[in-house]
Design a protein around this motif. Structure first.
Motif, PDB file in Angstrom:
ATOM      1  N   PRO A 227       2.109  -7.199   2.318  1.00 28.65           N
ATOM      2  CA  PRO A 227       2.660  -8.167   1.750  1.00 28.65           C
ATOM      3  C   PRO A 227       4.366  -8.109   1.539  1.00 28.65           C
ATOM      4  CG  PRO A 227       1.735  -6.874   0.083  1.00 28.65           C
ATOM      5  CD  PRO A 227       1.171  -6.464   1.519  1.00 28.65           C
ATOM      6  N   GLY A 228       4.896  -6.988   1.652  1.00 28.11           N
ATOM      7  CA  GLY A 228       6.308  -6.710   1.503  1.00 28.11           C
ATOM      8  C   GLY A 228       6.906  -5.850   0.005  1.00 28.11           C
ATOM      9  N   TRP A 229       7.745  -5.196   0.211  1.00 28.25           N
ATOM     10  CA  TRP A 229       8.222  -4.175  -0.795  1.00 28.25           C
ATOM     11  C   TRP A 229       8.489  -5.228  -2.209  1.00 28.25           C
ATOM     12  CZ3 TRP A 229      12.447  -6.094  -3.298  1.00 28.25           C
ATOM     13  CH2 TRP A 229      13.480  -6.690  -2.673  1.00 28.25           C
ATOM     14  N   ARG A 230       8.159  -6.229  -2.247  1.00 32.25           N
ATOM     15  CA  ARG A 230       8.474  -7.333  -3.568  1.00 32.25           C
ATOM     16  C   ARG A 230       7.229  -6.934  -4.386  1.00 32.25           C
ATOM     17  NH1 ARG A 230      13.128 -10.267  -4.133  1.00 32.25           N
ATOM     18  NH2 ARG A 230      14.331 -10.626  -2.072  1.00 32.25           N
ATOM     19  N   TRP A 231       6.277  -7.106  -3.535  1.00 29.77           N
ATOM     20  CA  TRP A 231       4.928  -6.960  -4.116  1.00 29.77           C
ATOM     21  C   TRP A 231       4.424  -5.520  -4.526  1.00 29.77           C
ATOM     22  CZ3 TRP A 231       1.508 -10.049  -6.190  1.00 29.77           C
ATOM     23  CH2 TRP A 231       1.591 -11.760  -5.877  1.00 29.77           C
ATOM     24  N   ALA A 232       5.296  -4.620  -3.925  1.00 33.53           N
ATOM     25  CA  ALA A 232       5.104  -3.389  -4.440  1.00 33.53           C
ATOM     26  C   ALA A 232       5.487  -3.228  -6.026  1.00 33.53           C
ATOM     27  CB  ALA A 232       5.816  -2.262  -3.700  1.00 33.53           C
ATOM     28  N   TYR A 233       6.718  -3.687  -6.195  1.00 37.10           N
ATOM     29  CA  TYR A 233       7.065  -3.718  -7.657  1.00 37.10           C
ATOM     30  C   TYR A 233       6.225  -4.735  -8.726  1.00 37.10           C
ATOM     31  CZ  TYR A 233      10.923  -1.295  -5.646  1.00 37.10           C
ATOM     32  OH  TYR A 233      11.672  -0.322  -4.937  1.00 37.10           O
ATOM     33  N   GLY A 234       6.051  -5.796  -8.093  1.00 40.17           N
ATOM     34  CA  GLY A 234       5.072  -6.856  -8.672  1.00 40.17           C
ATOM     35  C   GLY A 234       3.532  -6.167  -9.044  1.00 40.17           C
ATOM     36  N   ALA A 235       2.862  -5.477  -8.383  1.00 43.49           N
ATOM     37  CA  ALA A 235       1.548  -4.932  -8.509  1.00 43.49           C
ATOM     38  C   ALA A 235       1.437  -4.115  -9.955  1.00 43.49           C
ATOM     39  CB  ALA A 235       1.022  -4.466  -7.543  1.00 43.49           C
ATOM     40  N   PHE A 236       2.731  -3.119  -9.850  1.00 45.80           N
ATOM     41  CA  PHE A 236       2.592  -2.071 -10.913  1.00 45.80           C
ATOM     42  C   PHE A 236       3.309  -2.894 -12.036  1.00 45.80           C
ATOM     43  CE2 PHE A 236       2.034   0.664  -7.451  1.00 45.80           C
ATOM     44  CZ  PHE A 236       1.390   1.903  -8.128  1.00 45.80           C
ATOM     45  N   SER A 237       3.679  -4.050 -12.172  1.00 41.31           N
ATOM     46  CA  SER A 237       4.084  -4.700 -13.357  1.00 41.31           C
ATOM     47  C   SER A 237       3.008  -5.023 -14.183  1.00 41.31           C
ATOM     48  CB  SER A 237       4.978  -5.733 -13.141  1.00 41.31           C
ATOM     49  OG  SER A 237       4.233  -6.955 -12.605  1.00 41.31           O
ATOM     50  N   ILE A 238       1.931  -5.355 -13.392  1.00 43.82           N
ATOM     51  CA  ILE A 238       0.519  -5.295 -14.034  1.00 43.82           C
ATOM     52  C   ILE A 238      -0.249  -4.111 -14.278  1.00 43.82           C
ATOM     53  CG2 ILE A 238      -1.864  -6.663 -13.905  1.00 43.82           C
ATOM     54  CD1 ILE A 238      -0.065  -8.594 -11.902  1.00 43.82           C
ATOM     55  N   ILE A 239      -0.323  -3.209 -13.370  1.00 41.00           N
ATOM     56  CA  ILE A 239      -1.219  -2.208 -13.605  1.00 41.00           C
ATOM     57  C   ILE A 239      -0.728  -1.298 -14.574  1.00 41.00           C
ATOM     58  CG2 ILE A 239      -1.781   0.168 -12.326  1.00 41.00           C
ATOM     59  CD1 ILE A 239      -1.463  -1.549  -9.523  1.00 41.00           C
ATOM     60  N   THR A 240       0.722  -1.063 -14.838  1.00 43.10           N
ATOM     61  CA  THR A 240       1.302  -0.186 -16.027  1.00 43.10           C
ATOM     62  C   THR A 240       0.845  -0.422 -17.340  1.00 43.10           C
ATOM     63  OG1 THR A 240       3.252   0.319 -14.467  1.00 43.10           O
ATOM     64  CG2 THR A 240       3.218   1.046 -16.706  1.00 43.10           C
ATOM     65  N   PRO A 241       0.881  -1.753 -17.714  1.00 41.88           N
ATOM     66  CA  PRO A 241       0.611  -1.973 -19.085  1.00 41.88           C
ATOM     67  C   PRO A 241      -1.001  -1.692 -19.610  1.00 41.88           C
ATOM     68  CG  PRO A 241       2.050  -3.723 -18.383  1.00 41.88           C
ATOM     69  CD  PRO A 241       1.613  -2.805 -17.125  1.00 41.88           C
ATOM     70  N   ALA A 242      -1.874  -2.096 -18.055  1.00 38.87           N
ATOM     71  CA  ALA A 242      -2.971  -1.955 -18.604  1.00 38.87           C
ATOM     72  C   ALA A 242      -3.407  -0.432 -18.550  1.00 38.87           C
ATOM     73  CB  ALA A 242      -4.011  -2.231 -17.109  1.00 38.87           C
ATOM     74  N   VAL A 243      -2.732   0.578 -17.859  1.00 41.81           N
ATOM     75  CA  VAL A 243      -3.138   1.772 -18.244  1.00 41.81           C
ATOM     76  C   VAL A 243      -2.719   2.528 -19.426  1.00 41.81           C
ATOM     77  CG1 VAL A 243      -2.712   4.165 -16.925  1.00 41.81           C
ATOM     78  CG2 VAL A 243      -3.251   2.157 -15.806  1.00 41.81           C
ATOM     79  N   CYS A 244      -1.488   1.747 -19.811  1.00 41.52           N
ATOM     80  CA  CYS A 244      -0.967   2.333 -21.020  1.00 41.52           C
ATOM     81  C   CYS A 244      -1.885   1.978 -22.373  1.00 41.52           C
ATOM     82  CB  CYS A 244       0.483   1.986 -21.277  1.00 41.52           C
ATOM     83  SG  CYS A 244       1.584   2.581 -19.943  1.00 41.52           S
TER      84      CYS A 244
END
Length: 597
Positions: A227-244
């Motif tokens: 999907p490209g490097w933009r989605w690499a950052y976008g995915a972790f903008s969701i994953i990180t709050p969930a893990v914290c």
């Protein structure tokens, strides 16, 4: 001949500190409003009372109350959650390190790879001092949430950026949040572990890097091919709050439990207006001092990154104004802190302690040295050595896996001996110098990658030792009340060192690489100089062994050589910074309260 261990020269625990040194510390600490007898372990350490510290700030009182009411299962769950937070952050950071050259290249600005990190490193480090105030005045959970918001905003901005400038601004938000989360968790570890075990617990928290080394490169590759490097950052903008979220719940639950138990001292009620509150917090966080030092350092350091992109280079009015205004603001910061600041940005009584100052200088030196040789290392591995993204990420992350693994050994050795200076002086610093100096001979075209790996291993094991030692050093020199402050100062020095290192790397690269590249390129490709210089993918399109690729390799080798010379020379400061430490015995020193590890 009898072998003499480094421990043989360690004085017994009851040897008094030199009288003149003690007087100097007393003077410094009285100026900062700190009672030395209450904070220095050599002088007796903290009182053994397990009561909540009535004279501590609200954030410290809150975490002391929390450790009194939570259960062992809560403590274990907190550390498990911390491990997963570090795992996700480490995976994202490793992936981002593999992507940054491609992000800048997508805007045809590969030469700005190091520049994008200068301001983010600088502000990311300096932000720890006001964050320390947030943690102490408002509380650990509040600081954690604030940093989480910054990190997510940075990730979203990186995913949506359309130029290098926006990406660099996003990096500031991201690294403030990233460093802030890791710093807050480090404070939490200090709050919940005995000093003798703290090295092991810090090693445990950083252990996910051992795993994420093998994930970051393939993950970056998967996003680039998918999907490209933009989605690499976008995915972790969701994953990180969930893990914290689980750690935040533990914070909230146990703080409420402590409040219901009546363990939290009553806070003084203030009837301040909004304007009075703004003024109060501006004073508490020393906003004027923060703006002066951040702006001054940023202007001065960015000069060396941007001069090649201005008409007239060093004669450009913009560059000249940066050179003049930057140092003037730094001088103004010193004057403000010394003569005018109601609340000082840096507590002089702690900073002038030779153990704290030496550890801070060591942190700065290590980061200066690391960022000088590391900034264009990933590109070098692909272009000159011929590795793909995944292979290059493995070599690049040897430092992460090696230092995190070795930090367990260093932490255990410190726990067993009850001392830390010997590990830094007799092992950490010498092996670091050996590893960097050897790279001078091995990081050039035509050298087998195995020699580069060997140097990385040397730097990794020594780095794992030094990071643990410097953090233990600053914490051993103070009490629980001031741990957040001294770790913030240490982090500030490290990040300023990273910014200086990135600046030096960018200055060497932008001042040397394009000249050598233009000189070495064959006549038929000199017309493509701008595209070759500005893009890593373009450099990789030329077949290995062709005259153009050989010219690119030779230019890389020349720039890398001088980066490593600078990186090796700065390590002399590391030796001096460790020599000035006091050899504090930490084995039986009680610093924290409640149910801790």
């Amino acid at each position: 001949m009898k072998f003499r261990s480094p421990f043989d020269s360690v004085p017994p625990a009851d040897v008094p500190v030199a009288e003149d040194d003690a007087k100097m510390r007393d003077t410094n600490d009285k100026e900062a409003g700190i009672e030395m007898d209450n904070i220095h372990p050599v002088s007796g350490g903290e009182a053994d009372s397990d009561q909540i510290s009535v004279d501590a700030q609200a954030g410290v009182q809150g975490v002391e109350a929390m450790t009194k009411v939570w259960t062992r299962s809560n403590l274990i769950l907190a550390y498990v959650t911390i491990w997963f937070i570090f795992f996700v952050d480490a995976m994202q950071s490793s992936m981002s390190g593999s992507l940054v050259a491609y992000v800048t290249s997508s805007f045809s600005q590969h030469g700005l790879t190091a520049t994008t990190g200068v301001l983010s490193n600088l502000i990311g480090g300096l932000s720890k001092l006001p964050l320390a105030k947030v943690l102490d005045i408002w509380g650990r959970p509040q600081g954690f949430v604030l940093m989480l918001i910054c990190l997510v905003v940075g990730l979203i901005m990186m995913a949506a950026c359309n130029n290098v400038e926006t990406y660099a601004a996003a990096q500031v938000f991201y690294w403030v949040g990233f460093n802030g989360i890791q710093y807050t968790i480090s404070i939490f570890i200090a709050d919940t572990s005995h000093l003798k075990n703290r090295g092991l617990m810090l090693a445990f928290a950083s252990s996910p890097y051992i795993i994420t080394v093998w994930i970051g490169g393939p993950l970056a590759n998967a996003f680039l091919d998918g999907p490209g490097w933009r989605w690499a950052y976008g995915a972790f903008s969701i994953i990180t709050p969930a893990v914290c979220s689980p750690l935040l719940f533990l914070f909230y639950h146990n703080y409420r439990k402590a409040a219901k138990a009546g363990l939290l001292p009553k806070r003084e009620e203030h009837n301040r207006t909004t304007l009075e509150s703004i003024k109060y917090y501006c004073v508490e966080f020393d906003v004027v001092g923060l703006l002066l030092i951040v702006t001054g350092l940023a202007l001065f350091l960015l000069t060396f990154n941007l001069y090649t992109r201005q008409p007239g280079e060093w004669r450009s009015p913009l560059i000249i104004s940066f050179i003049i205004i930057g140092p003037l603001l730094i001088i103004a910061f010193g004057a403000w802190e010394k003569f005018f600041a109601p609340k000082t940005f840096i507590p002089y009584g702690l900073l002038t302690d030779r153990t704290v100052l030496g550890a801070c200088i060591l942190a700065a030196t290590l980061f200066i040295s690391f960022y000088i040789w590391d900034q264009y290392f990933f590109s070098f591995l692909q272009v000159v050595v011929g590795l793909d993204i995944t292979q290059a990420s493995y070599v690049l992350n040897i430092y992460s896996i090696g230092s995190c693994f070795w930090s367990f050994i260093a932490g255990y050795a410190i726990r067993r001996t009850g001392r830390f200076k010997w590990a830094a002086l007799y092992f950490g610093v010498p092996v670091t110098i050996l590893g960097i100096a050897l790279m001078l001979n091995f990081r050039k075209p035509g050298v087998h990658v195995g020699y580069i790996v060997m140097c990385q291993i040397f730097i990794a094991v020594s780095g794992g030792t030094l990071v643990i030692c410097e953090q233990i050093a600053v914490m051993a020199a103070t009490s629980h009340q001031y741990i957040a402050v001294v770790l913030a100062i240490e982090g500030m020095f490290a990040s300023v060192g990273g910014a200086i290192g990135s600046t030096v790397a960018a200055a060497i690269w932008n001042g040397l690489f394009p000249d050598r590249l233009l000189e070495y390129l064959p006549e038929e490709t000199k017309g493509n100089f701008t595209e070759i210089y500005g893009s890593l993918p373009v450099q990789l399109t030329y077949e290995r062994g062709t005259p153009t690729r050989n010219a690119i390799d030779a230019a890389y080798g020349e720039a890398q050589k001088w980066m490593l010379v600078a990186s090796t020379v700065i390590q002399v400061v590391s030796i001096i910074s460790v020599l000035v430490w006091r050899d504090i015995k930490i084995k039986d020193f009680k610093q924290v309260k409640g149910l801790v590890i």
